[in-house]
Scaffold this active site. Structure first.
Site, PDB file in Angstrom:
ATOM      1  N   HIS A 166       0.796  -1.236   0.000  1.00 16.23           N
ATOM      2  CA  HIS A 166       0.000   0.000   0.000  1.00 16.23           C
ATOM      3  C   HIS A 166       0.823   1.277   0.000  1.00 16.23           C
ATOM      4  CE1 HIS A 166       0.948   0.096   4.292  1.00 16.23           C
ATOM      5  NE2 HIS A 166       0.589   1.359   4.274  1.00 16.23           N
TER       6      HIS A 166
HETATM    7  C1  UD1 Z   1      -2.146   5.458   5.796  1.00 17.27           C
HETATM    8  C2  UD1 Z   1      -0.855   5.955   6.454  1.00 17.27           C
HETATM    9  C3  UD1 Z   1       0.190   4.851   6.440  1.00 17.27           C
HETATM   10  C4  UD1 Z   1      -0.359   3.582   7.060  1.00 17.27           C
HETATM   11  C5  UD1 Z   1      -1.650   3.187   6.350  1.00 17.27           C
HETATM   12  C6  UD1 Z   1      -2.251   1.944   6.931  1.00 17.27           C
HETATM   13  C7  UD1 Z   1      -0.361   8.368   6.203  1.00 17.27           C
HETATM   14  C8  UD1 Z   1       0.516   9.331   5.533  1.00 17.27           C
HETATM   15  N1  UD1 Z   1      -0.294   7.106   5.722  1.00 17.27           N
HETATM   16  O1  UD1 Z   1      -1.865   5.206   4.424  1.00 17.27           O
HETATM   17  O2  UD1 Z   1       1.307   5.286   7.187  1.00 17.27           O
HETATM   18  O3  UD1 Z   1       0.596   2.531   6.932  1.00 17.27           O
HETATM   19  O4  UD1 Z   1      -2.578   4.271   6.449  1.00 17.27           O
HETATM   20  O5  UD1 Z   1      -3.309   1.484   6.107  1.00 17.27           O
HETATM   21  O6  UD1 Z   1      -1.069   8.734   7.123  1.00 17.27           O
HETATM   22  N2  UD1 Z   1      -9.213   4.924   1.475  1.00 17.27           N
HETATM   23  C9  UD1 Z   1     -10.426   4.281   1.358  1.00 17.27           C
HETATM   24  N3  UD1 Z   1     -11.042   3.862   2.496  1.00 17.27           N
HETATM   25  C10 UD1 Z   1     -10.520   4.075   3.740  1.00 17.27           C
HETATM   26  C11 UD1 Z   1      -9.278   4.744   3.833  1.00 17.27           C
HETATM   27  C12 UD1 Z   1      -8.632   5.152   2.684  1.00 17.27           C
HETATM   28  O7  UD1 Z   1     -10.930   4.072   0.277  1.00 17.27           O
HETATM   29  O8  UD1 Z   1     -11.129   3.666   4.743  1.00 17.27           O
HETATM   30  C13 UD1 Z   1      -8.502   5.383   0.264  1.00 17.27           C
HETATM   31  C14 UD1 Z   1      -8.448   6.896   0.215  1.00 17.27           C
HETATM   32  O9  UD1 Z   1      -9.499   7.444  -0.474  1.00 17.27           O
HETATM   33  C15 UD1 Z   1      -7.128   7.172  -0.444  1.00 17.27           C
HETATM   34  C16 UD1 Z   1      -6.289   5.952  -0.126  1.00 17.27           C
HETATM   35  O10 UD1 Z   1      -7.157   4.942   0.342  1.00 17.27           O
HETATM   36  O11 UD1 Z   1      -7.280   7.232  -1.836  1.00 17.27           O
HETATM   37  C17 UD1 Z   1      -5.218   6.285   0.872  1.00 17.27           C
HETATM   38  O12 UD1 Z   1      -5.723   6.559   2.185  1.00 17.27           O
HETATM   39  P1  UD1 Z   1      -4.841   7.406   3.232  1.00 17.27           P
HETATM   40  O13 UD1 Z   1      -5.450   7.332   4.568  1.00 17.27           O
HETATM   41  O14 UD1 Z   1      -4.548   8.729   2.664  1.00 17.27           O
HETATM   42  O15 UD1 Z   1      -3.443   6.696   3.276  1.00 17.27           O
HETATM   43  P2  UD1 Z   1      -3.038   5.160   3.346  1.00 17.27           P
HETATM   44  O16 UD1 Z   1      -2.434   4.794   2.029  1.00 17.27           O
HETATM   45  O17 UD1 Z   1      -4.147   4.289   3.886  1.00 17.27           O
END
Ligand code: UD1
Length: 373
Positions: free
Chosen positions: A208
């Site tokens: 991820h």
């Molecule tokens: C975040 C953390 C990372 C951690 C990871 C665990 C930061 C910078 N990154 O990364 O350190 O290892 O979480 O999973 O804080 N999304 C969904 N549903 C959700 C959550 C996210 O669809 O419930 C999608 C969002 O729309 C986005 C992507 O996933 O496009 C990334 O989500 P985001 O929380 O920004 O970062 P992670 O990659 O999950």
């Protein structure tokens, strides 16, 4: 009077890290009054709700519902929405776990309001500032008054950056506390069997991190995983971020019996699969630690790790940010499994108790020797 503790969580790994701390605080109601805030950085049921249920975390008092956005937008939204919460709750200390954007944002606001901060999982460094989490770790540690560390190199990293020794406390790993507490339920769930898999005869994959999944490397990784699946079944619960790139690149992510892509799994189901796996291929931080505890060979698709103890003592092998090296995994598994390994000191299920002892005013502990030595 009870000490008022405000705990801020936002993402999947945060929930796993604070569950035992919340439980320990709840065992001492005369000493602590605890408030939980969920920023809503992770919001899907399978990224959030299922963890609250399985880990028996009570509902958060405050839900900020910040959702997704660029790093700045996400951080700013948490800052804006958590400021009135901290002002209203007037905690004696704000506890933040890990290194996500919610961690950084909550720490910044607490610092501006003059509220002491405790950082759980302090002092980890990848020395790679292109990782958003590295910036979050450095800033959060520099703002925190109490630094809870889980491995010796974290103490070196913090003292090198000027943290006073008396602010650092070697407590152990609260994520491992959760794993130990949940082990009976994980075993009872017999997860590999439920998926029609045989123990030690499949590989679990999670990917991820932006460096790997936000660009073309993901296509190479999927191709290499398909090749591995011809030798040993591959089980791949797909993070929403990764799912997004798979779709955007038009990659063929159709599952087959040997290459199983699935939605993100809950804690018990995922840990059950991990514990029974022949090996794991990942870019996650937490999974490097969980496999070290479980003795499962872990192949990490990164050039560096902020968790070097998992390579030195545990079962972790850094493959580099090189998807083609995934092809080597089937041949490496046995050798890594046979390697002498150790569970790092204080990864013993007692970390949350030590965190709360420190909050209660026990003297600092810098050493990683077992309790009572
Ligand atoms: C975040 C953390 C990372 C951690 C990871 C665990 C930061 C910078 N990154 O990364 O350190 O290892 O979480 O999973 O804080 N999304 C969904 N549903 C959700 C959550 C996210 O669809 O419930 C999608 C969002 O729309 C986005 C992507 O996933 O496009 C990334 O989500 P985001 O929380 O920004 O970062 P992670 O990659 O999950």
């Amino acid at each position: 009077m009870a000490q008022r503790v405000l705990i801020v969580v936002g993402t999947r790994p945060n929930f796993v890290k604070v569950a035992p701390v919340l439980a320990e605080l709840a065992r001492r109601p005369e000493s602590f009054d605890c408030t939980l805030v969920h920023t809503g950085q992770h919001y899907d049921d399978e990224m959030s709700r299922v963890f609250f249920e399985e880990l028996n975390i009570g509902p958060p008092k405050h839900r900020l519902r910040v959702g997704s956005g660029s790093h700045s937008v996400q951080t700013a939204r948490v800052m804006e929405s958590i400021e009135p919460v901290i002002e209203g709750e007037r905690p004696d200390v704000v506890l933040v776990p890990g290194d996500v954007n919610s961690t950084l944002a909550a720490a910044l606001v607490a610092a501006k309001l003059g509220v002491p901060i405790g950082h759980i999982e302090a002092g980890l460094r990848s020395f790679d500032r292109s990782m958003p989490e590295e910036i979050n770790r450095i800033v959060t540690d520099s703002l925190a008054d109490t630094l809870f560390v889980h491995s010796p190199e974290a103490i070196d990293n913090l003292t090198r950056e000027g943290a006073p020794l008396e602010s650092i406390h070697a407590v152990g790993n609260t994520m491992v506390d959760t794993l130990i507490a949940m082990q009976p339920r994980i075993e009872r769930a017999a997860v590999p069997e439920a998926h029609g898999l045989r123990t030690r005869e499949y590989v679990v994959v999670t990917l991820h991190r932006p460096a790997l999944v936000d660009g073309p490397l993901l296509a190479d990784a999927v191709e290499a995983l398909r090749a591995v699946a011809r030798e040993i079944p591959v089980v791949f619960p797909v993070h929403p971020r990764t799912r997004g790139t798979l779709e955007a690149l038009g990659l063929d992510s159709s599952p087959s019996a040997a290459f199983r892509l699935m939605e993100p799994l809950g804690y018990i189901e995922f840990l059950g699969l991990l514990a029974g796996a022949a090996g794991a291929i990942t870019d996650s931080g937490g999974i490097q630690e969980e496999t070290t505890f479980l003795g499962v060979p872990c192949f990490t698709l990164r050039d560096n790790t902020e968790r070097p103890i998992t390579v030195e003592l545990g079962t972790n092998v850094l493959l580099g940010l090189s998807p083609e090296r995934i092809l080597e995994v089937p041949a490496l598994i046995d050798a890594v499994r046979k390697r002498a390994r150790q569970v790092p000191p204080l990864w013993d299920g007692q970390a949350a108790r030590r965190v709360v002892d420190v909050l209660a005013g026990d003297s600092p502990r810098l050493g990683f020797e077992p309790d009572g030595v």
